[in-house]
Motif scaffolding. Sequence first.
Motif, PDB file in Angstrom:
ATOM      1  N   GLU A  74      -7.151  -8.358   9.052  1.00 62.00           N
ATOM      2  CA  GLU A  74      -5.810  -7.926   9.441  1.00 62.00           C
ATOM      3  C   GLU A  74      -4.751  -8.514   8.495  1.00 62.00           C
ATOM      4  O   GLU A  74      -3.717  -7.886   8.235  1.00 62.00           O
ATOM      5  CB  GLU A  74      -5.516  -8.317  10.896  1.00 62.00           C
ATOM      6  CG  GLU A  74      -6.274  -7.477  11.906  1.00 62.00           C
ATOM      7  CD  GLU A  74      -5.751  -7.675  13.309  1.00 62.00           C
ATOM      8  OE1 GLU A  74      -4.611  -8.207  13.462  1.00 62.00           O
ATOM      9  OE2 GLU A  74      -6.455  -7.310  14.274  1.00 62.00           O
ATOM     10  N   GLN A 110      -5.174  -9.031   5.311  1.00 64.25           N
ATOM     11  CA  GLN A 110      -5.195  -8.205   4.116  1.00 64.25           C
ATOM     12  C   GLN A 110      -4.473  -6.874   4.349  1.00 64.25           C
ATOM     13  O   GLN A 110      -3.732  -6.391   3.510  1.00 64.25           O
ATOM     14  CB  GLN A 110      -6.655  -7.920   3.694  1.00 64.25           C
ATOM     15  CG  GLN A 110      -7.415  -9.144   3.218  1.00 64.25           C
ATOM     16  CD  GLN A 110      -6.969  -9.594   1.828  1.00 64.25           C
ATOM     17  OE1 GLN A 110      -5.976  -9.108   1.274  1.00 64.25           O
ATOM     18  NE2 GLN A 110      -7.686 -10.585   1.272  1.00 64.25           N
ATOM     19  N   HIS A 111      -4.680  -6.320   5.553  1.00 61.84           N
ATOM     20  CA  HIS A 111      -4.036  -5.052   5.869  1.00 61.84           C
ATOM     21  C   HIS A 111      -2.520  -5.218   5.922  1.00 61.84           C
ATOM     22  O   HIS A 111      -1.770  -4.336   5.502  1.00 61.84           O
ATOM     23  CB  HIS A 111      -4.581  -4.522   7.202  1.00 61.84           C
ATOM     24  CG  HIS A 111      -4.032  -3.184   7.567  1.00 61.84           C
ATOM     25  ND1 HIS A 111      -4.421  -2.002   6.941  1.00 61.84           N
ATOM     26  CD2 HIS A 111      -3.097  -2.826   8.498  1.00 61.84           C
ATOM     27  CE1 HIS A 111      -3.759  -1.006   7.485  1.00 61.84           C
ATOM     28  NE2 HIS A 111      -2.954  -1.464   8.437  1.00 61.84           N
ATOM     29  N   ILE A 154      -0.232  -4.842   2.709  1.00 68.01           N
ATOM     30  CA  ILE A 154       0.155  -3.535   2.170  1.00 68.01           C
ATOM     31  C   ILE A 154       1.644  -3.304   2.400  1.00 68.01           C
ATOM     32  O   ILE A 154       2.409  -2.984   1.477  1.00 68.01           O
ATOM     33  CB  ILE A 154      -0.691  -2.416   2.820  1.00 68.01           C
ATOM     34  CG1 ILE A 154      -2.184  -2.608   2.505  1.00 68.01           C
ATOM     35  CG2 ILE A 154      -0.209  -1.027   2.367  1.00 68.01           C
ATOM     36  CD1 ILE A 154      -3.110  -1.651   3.252  1.00 68.01           C
TER      37      ILE A 154
END
Length: 834
Positions: free
Chosen positions: A775, A777-778, A781
């Motif tokens: 999460e 890493q997400h 974005i």
Amino acid sequence: MNRFERKLLIRNVVLGLIISLALVISASLGWVGSLEQWFYDLRVQQCQFSQQPPTDQLIHLDIDDSTLEKISAWPWPRQVLAQVIDELNTASAKVIALDVVFPEPQQPRLIPHKSGPSYELIPDDKLLAQAISQSHHSLLSVAVSISTPDTSGLLKEAYHLVNADLNLEHKAFALKLQNHPDLQQELEQSINLDTLFIRTRKKVLFDHAVKLLINEPDADFLRARAVILPHLDVNFIGGSPLLSALQKQFDRAQSMDAIHRYTTPHSGLQLPATPVEAQLPPIAILSQAATGAGFVNYQPDNDGVVRSIPLTVSDGKRALPQLGLALACGYLGVHPRDIRYFKNHVEIPKPDGSIISLPVREQYVSKVNQQIRYLYDVPWFGPVDHWEYMYDPHHKQTAQHLPLYAVYRVSHYRDEIRINNQQIDMAISNILDDDSPHKLKLNPQLGKTYRESKPQDDDVLAREQMVSKLKKDDFVAAVYADFLSLKPEDLSKEDLYFKTALFDAYRAMDQAIEKNKQWIIQITEARKQLKKQVAGKAVIIGWAGTAAVADFVQTPLHHRCPGVVVHGTIFNAILNGESWTRVPSSVNIAMILSMGLLATALVALLSPIWALTGCLAIAGLYLGINGLLLFDRMNLLVEVAAPLLSVGLVWSGCTLNRFIVERTERTRITRRFSSYVDPALVNYVINNPDTARLDGELKEMTVVFTDLAGFTTLSEKLRERTVPILNEYMGLMVPIIRKHTGYVNKFLGDGMMFFYAAPLDNPNHASDAVITSLELQHAMIDFNRRLKAQDLPQVAVRIGMSTGEMVVGDAGSEDASDYTVLGDTVNLAARLES
């Protein structure tokens, strides 16, 4: 003292002062009056260690059950009380007070005459008046009712109508009131108009009678009838309700006029006395014979307990003393009109020049809607619920409470002597007279001489002398000797009858004379004992029986106490100097504030438990000082309820305030502390307050290190704007970590260290760490998209993760430690991140 402690102290002081001031106002408004009365009664019952011994100069002559049983049911013929007063006068009683009202005349009694079939008229009122007059110092009672201020237009109009026309009938009276345009609302709420008419007419007739006696002091009822009711036919003898009402009201006016000779003029009062109506004064013939009177009514508190009583009231013309005060003045030789009434005390000037001062006060009584002045706190004494032992607290004797029969029995003995004397007279008549039932006719001339100079009914000596003279008469003695020498068989039937009659008469005379000697001994002993008990003392006669007509009141000491005891208690207080003084209101206010502020200081400076202990200690100390020192030794009445309430309410209020403030501060600190330390650890410490340190333990956990790749380039470009961007990044990452039970241990510049399964256990720590990392890493974005929008370089998050056994706990010194993890597994995760 830190800022928080100063803030708490100031708030507690302000709150304590507010509570204390609120209690000052509450006490002044009477809102704690019931509790104060309870403490008042408690002191009266429990704090009687240093009081002066009660006076031995007062005798209560009680109309008790035993007296009623031996004499008769009430009401008695007033001759009974006349005989009692005569005996008290013989026994040298100094002053006598009757706590019995005589509002109506008693009709003379017709009793059979002792010497024949005729009847004798007994004027009871006249006999009682003679006894009162001969005693030279007897006081009567007046029943009064406190007058409520007259603001009613209905009462004023009713008085105006009756005063304008004394011949007005009640139907016409009612019609005029009902047609009055301004009285309709009052009429709807008024009493029965017939009752109003009768009451108003009595008042009008009384006022007219008083006015007549002022102008014509020697006026009698016939003159009153002619002046007040001139419209009545002078030949009209009776039967008129109006005339009957005038007769009663004129007698009442005469009675009060006689009583006023021994009362204080209004000029002797510093403040106006409480106005009353003398509803039941004694009948005039008794008032004119007495040497004074006192009112006998009580003004109980709202709970029905008699704690105080006014020492004087006003009937509109003069100031009438309370009966106990009048009795004390009679005993001390002080004329009641010499009493001086001041705002805060009453002075009794004794003949020797000294002055007795009695503290008084005034108090508003809502029941009568006015101030009651010259109010005296009755100094009750003696054991609880045993009024008969007030003068002997050891319950050994009731020498100062005597049944009235102890005095009346002398009259009973004298009645027995009269009966015996009647028997002697009859026997003398049977022997001497020619018209006796037995017709012995032994010396009719001697019998006639005796009848013509017959001694008084109770003259024993004269009858003994007559019997002796009769027996020495030559003819009588000869007849007796002849009958004595002859045997019954030697006598004819007629001679036997004469002998029997003669011998019966001799026997009756001898027996009666012997009984009289015994009764005389009884009378002598009774009078000797009575003189020993009452000589030179004050005597008060009143009800103590349990009959329905008995006068009983509730006092701080007694659930049921004869009303006459109230008067005796006031007499006792005046003689032994035991009066209770209420301190000024400023002293009570100072006590309330002092106790409240002292409790405030204890709550502010000590923990709640120690503050409670201290407050209980000062409350107990105040109770002891108030009851044993101020009340018992110094006879001072200082308020108890409000000062104690100030301690209790200040402790409660300030303790609650302290709890609220500390709770608020704790929440604030917790919220602030949670911004530096992970809330999971904060909550754990709060929920486990006994754990001062988190000792190290070995357990399987997952630890994660993160870092931003490219952040150095970004920071060189942003310079001082680096921190806001870094805070924005951390604001995105930290919620994700905590959502999956991760513990954020350290912020390492642009990196973080967090771990799972501590301080709370988590069996899924490895999978939660993986999910968290994905999460994170997400989330990068959106973060990079915002950086790009600001024309800033992109960054990437690097994550190193390791699961295995490691040591977790507080690391550092006693005063500075950090909750963290240690071990090879931790080092491995750090290396993996780089």
